[in-house]
Design an enzyme around this catalytic site. Sequence first.
Site, mmCIF file in Angstrom:
data_model
loop_
_atom_site.group_PDB
_atom_site.id
_atom_site.type_symbol
_atom_site.label_atom_id
_atom_site.label_comp_id
_atom_site.label_asym_id
_atom_site.label_seq_id
_atom_site.Cartn_x
_atom_site.Cartn_y
_atom_site.Cartn_z
ATOM 1 N N ARG A 34 0.556 -1.244 0.343
ATOM 2 C CA ARG A 34 -0.245 -0.007 -0.401
ATOM 3 C C ARG A 34 0.976 1.421 -0.301
ATOM 4 O O ARG A 34 0.147 2.151 -0.349
ATOM 5 C CB ARG A 34 -0.986 -0.160 0.839
ATOM 6 C CG ARG A 34 -1.662 1.163 1.117
ATOM 7 C CD ARG A 34 -2.564 1.525 2.515
ATOM 8 N NE ARG A 34 -4.102 2.657 2.246
ATOM 9 C CZ ARG A 34 -4.355 2.415 3.506
ATOM 10 N NH1 ARG A 34 -3.882 2.549 4.776
ATOM 11 N NH2 ARG A 34 -5.970 3.400 2.890
ATOM 12 N N ALA A 95 -7.589 7.237 -0.652
ATOM 13 C CA ALA A 95 -6.810 5.678 -0.540
ATOM 14 C C ALA A 95 -7.415 4.628 0.882
ATOM 15 O O ALA A 95 -7.584 5.177 1.459
ATOM 16 C CB ALA A 95 -5.733 5.683 -0.248
ATOM 17 N N SER A 96 -8.386 3.813 0.507
ATOM 18 C CA SER A 96 -10.042 3.657 1.009
ATOM 19 C C SER A 96 -9.269 2.737 1.796
ATOM 20 O O SER A 96 -7.848 2.410 1.865
ATOM 21 C CB SER A 96 -10.605 2.568 0.156
ATOM 22 O OG SER A 96 -11.282 3.401 -0.484
ATOM 23 N N ALA A 97 -9.695 2.798 2.936
ATOM 24 C CA ALA A 97 -9.368 1.769 4.155
ATOM 25 C C ALA A 97 -9.921 0.077 3.676
ATOM 26 O O ALA A 97 -10.073 -0.271 3.109
ATOM 27 C CB ALA A 97 -10.566 1.719 5.158
ATOM 28 N N PRO A 98 -7.981 -0.187 4.278
ATOM 29 C CA PRO A 98 -7.705 -2.316 4.136
ATOM 30 C C PRO A 98 -9.228 -2.674 3.708
ATOM 31 O O PRO A 98 -9.388 -3.997 3.460
ATOM 32 C CB PRO A 98 -6.221 -2.473 4.560
ATOM 33 C CG PRO A 98 -5.877 -1.107 4.785
ATOM 34 C CD PRO A 98 -6.844 -0.470 5.014
#
Length: 383
Positions: A34, A95-98
């Site tokens: 990431r 960047a969206s949460a995993p």
Amino acid sequence: MNDLAARIDHMLSLSDLPENTPDEIRSAIRAVPRHQFIPVVALVTPPGTAPRLIDRDADPRAWWDAVYSNTPVITQLNDGATPVRDLIGRYTSSASAPSTVADMLTLLRPAPGHRVLEIGTGTGWTSALLCHLVGGRGQVTSIEIDQTVAEQAAKNLAGAGAPVTLVVGDGALGWPPGEPYDRVHVTCGVRTVPYAWVEQCRPGAVIALPYCPDFGGGHSLKLVVRPDGVAIGRFPGNASYMMSRPQRPRPTLEARGPHEQRSATTRVDPRTIAYAPPGADLAISALTGLVSNFSAETDEDGDCFRLWISDPTDSYSWAGVLWRPNRKDYEVYQVGDRPVWDEVLDAYSRWVGWGQPGRDRFGMTLTPHHQHIWLDSPDHPLP
């Protein structure tokens, strides 16, 4: 490298990652680190804390800890008009949460050989994950509406060696040159699902998207395309995403004159509506088309709670409902010809009368001409 592997393993082992995340998606997250897609300076908002900057140069430990935690990383404010360092503004790219990424990819279930259309490139991390999952050059096409965001994503993807076809444009139009698609992955909230996404898919294709009618929270939606060009699916869970730019519902609340301003009272605590279960949110939004927002405040008279209801297409139709402690009745201020608060109460009563169905009992049918929400079966559309 060992430290990086440990960080990735920690992220994958977080308790709030979906338990049903397939092994191939976990493997993709390991293979596509990431941090390659996170800028040097960004903004994070861990639950229950104030927004804070992360700066890899000023505090590398905090930056790395944030990147490999289960939190979204905000990379743009106000469509780029405000620097991230200012901290305050509308969040417009991230960047969206995993866990969110894993959840939507699990709904999508991309497989080797699939052709994938992604709506909303953002940092490019999910594009690279999709590329890893389906393999091959030219299998993934991603559309980004923001030129600056797209340029940075292209650099990120090139650095990660991910051969994604990146297009700058309106994702609602899809990308006909890449069709037919087996999967459509949407990373921005929509209230109206563009039929172009269905039209550019093969029969049996899956579309996974955040359905965000903006009444209460958002909902994940998994649609399957039938041979007759109709897409049908259900709402399996929560999905909180930034809205697609063309579909942001933010009318300015106005009033034409005194005859359109009415004050009344209600016995219904506005928090009942504001904190209603997801099934109620879906029912109310489907029955009324209205949107809501609320805030807990303290003013000169003490603690209060304000609920706002509005018509996203008409800035002259809205209502405000005010809660204060130790009251039996609550103030209602309505504007415009449309009695929006009364409509919301009627829709909520219908939902209660249906037995308070949960979100998973609702679904959507999408045709070339309309979309509608149904309860339990496509044969039972909401009126």
